[in-house]
Scaffold this motif. Structure first.
Motif, PDB file in Angstrom:
ATOM      1  N   PHE A   1       3.512   2.735  -6.294  1.00 34.18           N
ATOM      2  CA  PHE A   1       2.093   2.530  -5.991  1.00 34.18           C
ATOM      3  C   PHE A   1       1.870   2.415  -4.491  1.00 34.18           C
ATOM      4  O   PHE A   1       0.949   3.023  -3.932  1.00 34.18           O
ATOM      5  N   VAL A   2       2.689   1.623  -3.825  1.00 32.03           N
ATOM      6  CA  VAL A   2       2.525   1.459  -2.379  1.00 32.03           C
ATOM      7  C   VAL A   2       2.747   2.788  -1.663  1.00 32.03           C
ATOM      8  O   VAL A   2       1.961   3.176  -0.788  1.00 32.03           O
TER       9      VAL A   2
ATOM     10  N   GLY B   1       9.040   8.286   5.852  1.00 27.62           N
ATOM     11  CA  GLY B   1       9.904   7.211   5.373  1.00 27.62           C
ATOM     12  C   GLY B   1       9.626   6.867   3.917  1.00 27.62           C
ATOM     13  O   GLY B   1      10.555   6.651   3.138  1.00 27.62           O
ATOM     14  N   ALA B   2       8.345   6.844   3.539  1.00 28.19           N
ATOM     15  CA  ALA B   2       7.994   6.526   2.158  1.00 28.19           C
ATOM     16  C   ALA B   2       8.498   7.585   1.198  1.00 28.19           C
ATOM     17  O   ALA B   2       9.035   7.283   0.124  1.00 28.19           O
ATOM     18  N   ILE B   3       8.338   8.860   1.577  1.00 27.86           N
ATOM     19  CA  ILE B   3       8.774   9.954   0.704  1.00 27.86           C
ATOM     20  C   ILE B   3      10.289   9.969   0.569  1.00 27.86           C
ATOM     21  O   ILE B   3      10.838  10.099  -0.526  1.00 27.86           O
ATOM     22  N   SER B   4      10.995   9.843   1.694  1.00 27.62           N
ATOM     23  CA  SER B   4      12.460   9.952   1.664  1.00 27.62           C
ATOM     24  C   SER B   4      13.111   8.745   0.998  1.00 27.62           C
ATOM     25  O   SER B   4      14.208   8.849   0.445  1.00 27.62           O
TER      26      SER B   4
ATOM     27  N   THR C   1      -0.196   5.277  -2.355  1.00 25.13           N
ATOM     28  CA  THR C   1      -1.437   4.872  -1.703  1.00 25.13           C
ATOM     29  C   THR C   1      -1.365   5.114  -0.202  1.00 25.13           C
ATOM     30  O   THR C   1      -2.315   5.624   0.414  1.00 25.13           O
ATOM     31  N   LEU C   2      -0.264   4.755   0.419  1.00 26.25           N
ATOM     32  CA  LEU C   2      -0.099   5.010   1.845  1.00 26.25           C
ATOM     33  C   LEU C   2      -0.228   6.496   2.162  1.00 26.25           C
ATOM     34  O   LEU C   2      -0.926   6.894   3.102  1.00 26.25           O
ATOM     35  N   ILE C   3       0.435   7.331   1.369  1.00 27.42           N
ATOM     36  CA  ILE C   3       0.425   8.771   1.625  1.00 27.42           C
ATOM     37  C   ILE C   3      -0.974   9.346   1.445  1.00 27.42           C
ATOM     38  O   ILE C   3      -1.455  10.129   2.282  1.00 27.42           O
ATOM     39  N   GLN C   4      -1.661   8.967   0.360  1.00 25.42           N
ATOM     40  CA  GLN C   4      -2.990   9.514   0.089  1.00 25.42           C
ATOM     41  C   GLN C   4      -3.994   9.079   1.149  1.00 25.42           C
ATOM     42  O   GLN C   4      -4.828   9.877   1.599  1.00 25.42           O
ATOM     43  N   LEU C   5      -3.955   7.817   1.564  1.00 24.75           N
ATOM     44  CA  LEU C   5      -4.923   7.322   2.534  1.00 24.75           C
ATOM     45  C   LEU C   5      -4.694   7.908   3.923  1.00 24.75           C
ATOM     46  O   LEU C   5      -5.640   8.077   4.693  1.00 24.75           O
ATOM     47  N   MET C   6      -3.454   8.249   4.243  1.00 26.36           N
ATOM     48  CA  MET C   6      -3.144   8.740   5.583  1.00 26.36           C
ATOM     49  C   MET C   6      -3.201  10.258   5.693  1.00 26.36           C
ATOM     50  O   MET C   6      -2.976  10.799   6.776  1.00 26.36           O
ATOM     51  N   THR C   7      -3.489  10.949   4.598  1.00 22.04           N
ATOM     52  CA  THR C   7      -3.484  12.405   4.601  1.00 22.04           C
ATOM     53  C   THR C   7      -4.898  12.939   4.426  1.00 22.04           C
ATOM     54  O   THR C   7      -5.583  12.568   3.472  1.00 22.04           O
TER      55      THR C   7
END
Length: 416
Positions: A338-339, A235-238, A342-348
């Motif tokens: 930024f949000v 969802g964040a990427i799209s 950060t979400l993507i990096q922390l969850m990957t």
């Protein structure tokens, strides 16, 4: 957003990471060079086109730079992500800088002998796009390897700050140099790329990820499956893809500067830097006062403000209101980016960061490059003012739709 007692210590700890500082310096100088090159190519294509074409067709030609840059990114992004997860990420970046240096050297030579043309500039955009296809996942995946995990959100804010401050200085510097000679601007770009490559070479820590088993195709499929299964990441990427494709008006800035606001190359550089100025202000706040709660809601608010500011910019007929609208637009975009990052990096997990970054880069590239192309097409039929307003309204509509489609993303709370 309250500040906890660990923040000053965390800031000092980040400054104590030697390899990260060289990484940051490389990222900043490379980004500055990219911005100078981009603004120079856009102005030169528009100026060459206006010798024989009207405003709409000339703006369309500028938008072709984004489309042509995106083509190799589209074709190479997934293999590039697999490469970043299997090979030394620092060495991958060195090869990318070599490609960018070769591309800008062609522009320097063409400018010196007076042989610059629209076809040549578009051809160089292909080479630059191929280098950038491998650059994006490698640099995104390398950064988290150079800092402790607890410093990652702060490092992401500083990484974004590097890009945004370069985006302020680059267009302004490019506009100044263009007034003397495009060749001088390309020469400055060449020097900046060389400095960026030298800073990258100073990194001494581990930059090669743990080897991943399986074929290249299997690794690519694994990365795609992870992104699809994780709805917050997807969802964040799209969201970036949909909002910026409609709301991106960067490709229209040469036309606004020359034929709507009538401000020339210096004003064009000011317009190009305005968004980055707003983003930098927000970036400084995020680097010192990180978001603690309601991260998803804040992200969606940022996208909505981005769309509204785009509408205001499209309707403005004066330079300073346009600059202010672009500054607000840039600040809102920085907040949402930024949000998301950060979400993507922390969850990957680290072993998959290159492939996830490749998918993210593909979507971001599509949003930026195809967004510029969409703006050029819309300008052809609606005019440059109509195209900007249409895009801003579309971004607002996307914000509401994605908030409904991805409730988990909207409800995301802590960036920890």
């Amino acid at each position: 957003m309250p500040i906890d007692a660990s923040q000053p210590r965390s800031a000092r700890a980040l400054l104590g990471e030697r390899d990260y500082l060289f990484f940051w310096a490389s990222r900043w100088t490379g980004s500055l060079g990219s911005q100078v090159q981009s603004v120079t190519m856009g102005w030169q294509v528009y100026s060459l086109s206006r010798r024989t074409l009207d405003v709409g067709h000339s703006a369309f030609n500028v938008s072709l730079i984004g489309l042509i840059t995106f083509v190799p990114l589209f074709l190479l992004a997934l293999p590039a992500g697999e490469t970043a997860d299997r090979h030394d990420r620092r060495k991958v970046l060195q090869f990318c800088y070599a490609g960018e240096i070769a591309a800008v050297a062609i522009l320097v030579a063409a400018s010196l002998v007076g042989r610059a043309s629209v076809p040549l500039l578009l051809g160089v955009a292909v080479l630059f796009g191929a280098a950038r296809a491998y650059f994006s996942p490698a640099i995104t995946a390398l950064g988290p390897m150079l800092v402790p995990r607890e410093l990652l959100p702060r490092a992401i804010a500083w990484n974004s700050l590097a890009w945004q401050t370069a985006s302020i200085g680059g267009p302004a510097l490019g506009g100044l140099l263009i007034a003397f000679s495009p060749g001088l601007a390309y020469g400055m770009t060449l020097g900046l790329y060389l400095v960026a490559a030298a800073c990258l070479a100073m990194i001494r820590g581990r930059t090669r990820p743990v080897a991943q088993p399986g074929s290249r195709l299997e690794l690519v499929k694994e990365g795609l499956a992870y992104v699809w299964a994780n709805k917050v990441v997807f969802g964040a990427i799209s969201l970036d893809l949909a909002a910026v494709i409609l709301g991106g008006a960067t490709a229209l800035l040469p036309a606004f500067a020359r034929d709507v606001l009538h401000v020339g190359p210096q004003g064009f550089g000011l317009l190009r830097g305005a968004g980055a100025m707003g983003a930098t202000c927000v970036g400084v706040v995020l680097a010192t006062r990180p978001i603690r709660r309601s991260a998803g809601l804040i992200m969606f608010c940022g996208v909505a403000v981005f769309g509204a500011a785009t509408v205001v910019f499209g309707l403005s007929t004066l330079l300073w209101p346009s600059v202010l609208a672009l500054a607000v637009l840039g600040g809102a975009d920085m907040l949402s980016v930024f949000v998301r990052q950060t979400l993507i990096q922390l969850m990957t997990p680290d072993a998959m960061r290159g492939r996830v970054a490749a998918v993210s880069g593909l979507f971001i590239g599509a949003s930026n490059e195809l967004g510029e192309f969409e703006s050029g097409v819309a300008a052809r039929f609606l005019g440059v003012v109509g195209a900007a307003v249409f895009g801003g309204v579309g971004a607002l509509a996307v914000t509401g739709l994605w908030a409904w489609l991805f409730p988990a993303l909207r409800k995301a709370d802590r960036l920890e």
